[in-house]
Write a protein that holds these residues in place. Structure first.
Motif, short mmCIF file in Angstrom:
data_model
loop_
_atom_site.label_atom_id
_atom_site.label_comp_id
_atom_site.label_asym_id
_atom_site.label_seq_id
_atom_site.Cartn_x
_atom_site.Cartn_y
_atom_site.Cartn_z
N THR A 76 26.93 -35.61 -15.80
CA THR A 76 26.29 -35.70 -17.12
C THR A 76 27.29 -36.18 -18.17
N ASP A 100 17.68 -34.58 -13.88
CA ASP A 100 18.23 -33.39 -13.23
C ASP A 100 17.38 -32.21 -13.68
N ASN A 103 19.08 -28.70 -13.63
CA ASN A 103 20.07 -28.34 -14.64
C ASN A 103 20.14 -29.45 -15.70
N GLN A 105 21.06 -31.30 -18.76
CA GLN A 105 22.13 -31.07 -19.75
C GLN A 105 22.36 -32.27 -20.66
N ASP A 180 20.24 -39.33 -14.73
CA ASP A 180 21.15 -38.24 -14.35
C ASP A 180 20.41 -37.41 -13.30
#
Ligand SMILES: Nc1ncnc2c1ncn2[C@@H]1O[C@H](COP(=O)(O)OP(=O)(O)OP(=O)(O)O)[C@@H](O)[C@H]1O
Ligand SMILES: [Mg+2]
Length: 251
Positions: A76, A100, A103, A105, A180
Motif C-alpha cells: 500500500t 484489498d 485490509n 488501507q 492494491d
C-alpha cells in the motif's frame, strides 16, 4: 486526450468526485513521501515511475496490480506513492482501486476519512461516482476500501466487479489503474483477480521475504506479466537481482 475526454474527466473531478487534500503532517506520519515537497525519498519513486511507465507504454498496458508475498511488505505504501508519482506526469490520469478487501488501507495513506468504499459498491447499490475521491493531487482519483470482509475472493470475482473494472479501465483514455491487492500467499484473491490487470508489480520486503516466498509468489503469478520487482525497506542499496530498491527508513 481529446476535448471530450478532457471534459469528461473534469466533470467527474469537479462535480461528483470529492476532493480532500491531505495535510503535510499526515503525509509525513504515513510516509506519503511523494506528496511532500523536497523529500529526499521521492526520487526513488520518480525512478520507479519512469521504469513502470516505460513498461506500460512499451507493452500497451494500462492496469497494474501491486502484489506481495505476505502482509506488511509495503504494497500500500508503494501503491499510494507510485500513484502520486504517475499522476504528476501531465499526460495521464491515475486511478487507485483498493481491492484489498481484507485490509483496505489506501484511504489511510491519503488521510481520507471515508464512509463508504468498494465493498459498499459490491454489496449495495451505491453508484461508483459517489465513492471516488480526489486526495488533493491533480489527475489522481481513489476508489477506496472501507469495510473488511473474509469473503473477498468471492466478491472480487463477481460479475459486478468485472463490469466495474472494465468500466474504470475503459472510461478514460490515458488512464492508468493501480490495484492494491491482498498478499499473494494468504488468499486466492490475487489469483482470481488476475484477468483484470495487465501486469503485476511485485513488492518484496528486504530481509523478510524469503527466496522461497518470492518463488511461490512468482508461481502464483504464473503467466501474468511482471512489470518489475520492488525490493522494499532497503536503505539506499539496490539489491542487484531486483529491478528497484526502495529505502524509506526515516521518512
Ligand atoms: N520503504 C519503507 N520504509 C519504511 N517503512 C515502510 C516502508 N514501506 C512500508 N513501510 C511501513 O511498513 C508498514 C507496512 O506497509 P504497508 O501497509 O504498505 O504494507 P502492506 O504490504 O500493504 O501490508 P498489508 O498486506 O497488511 O496491507 C507500514 O507501517 C509502512 O509505513
Ligand atoms: Mg496494504
Amino acid at each position: 486526450m481529446t476535448k471530450t475526454q478532457q471534459h469528461a474527466f473534469s466533470s467527474i473531478k469537479y462535480t461528483r468526485t470529492r476532493s480532500v487534500a491531505v495535510s503535510p503532517d499526515v503525509m509525513r506520519e504515513r510516509r506519503l513521501v511523494m506528496g511532500l515537497r523536497n523529500d529526499p525519498h521521492a526520487d526513488v519513486f520518480r525512478l520507479l515511475r519512469t521504469q513502470v511507465l516505460k513498461q506500460l507504454r512499451e507493452n500497451n498496458w494500462t492496469s497494474l496490480a501491486v502484489v506481495a508475498p505476505t502482509a506488511e511488505c509495503g504494497k500500500t505504501f508503494v501503491t499510494a506513492n507510485l500513484a502520486i508519482a504517475l499522476a504528476m506526469e501531465v499526460n495521464q490520469t491515475v486511478l487507485v482501486v483498493d481491492a484489498d478487501l481484507r485490509n483496505p488501507q489506501v484511504a489511510w495513506y491519503y488521510g481520507l476519512d471515508i464512509e463508504k468504499g468498494l465493498l459498499d459498491y459490491l454489496q449495495t447499490d451505491v453508484p461508483v461516482e459517489d465513492l471516488l475521491v480526489n486526495p488533493g493531487f491533480e489527475r489522481l482519483v481513489v476508489l477506496p476500501g472501507k469495510h473488511t470482509t473474509s469473503v473477498s475472493s468471492e466478491l472480487l470475482s463477481l460479475p459486478k466487479m468485472t463490469a466495474l473494472v472494465e468500466e474504470l479501465k475503459n472510461r478514460y483514455q490515458s488512464r492508468i489503474v493501480l490495484f492494491d491487492l491482498p498478499p499473494l500467499l494468504s488468499s486466492d484473491d490475487a489469483l482470481l483477480f488476475m484477468p483484470h490487470f495487465d501486469a503485476a508489480l511485485l513488492v518484496v520486503e528486504n530481509g523478510k521475504s524469503s527466496p522461497e516466498e518470492v518463488q511461490r509468489s512468482l508461481a502464483i503469478l504464473g503467466e501474468t506479466n511482471l512489470a518489475g520487482t520492488v525490493l522494499n525497506k532497503v536503505n539506499g542499496a539496490v539489491f542487484p537481482r531486483y529491478r528497484y530498491g526502495l529505502g524509506v527508513k526515516n521518512a
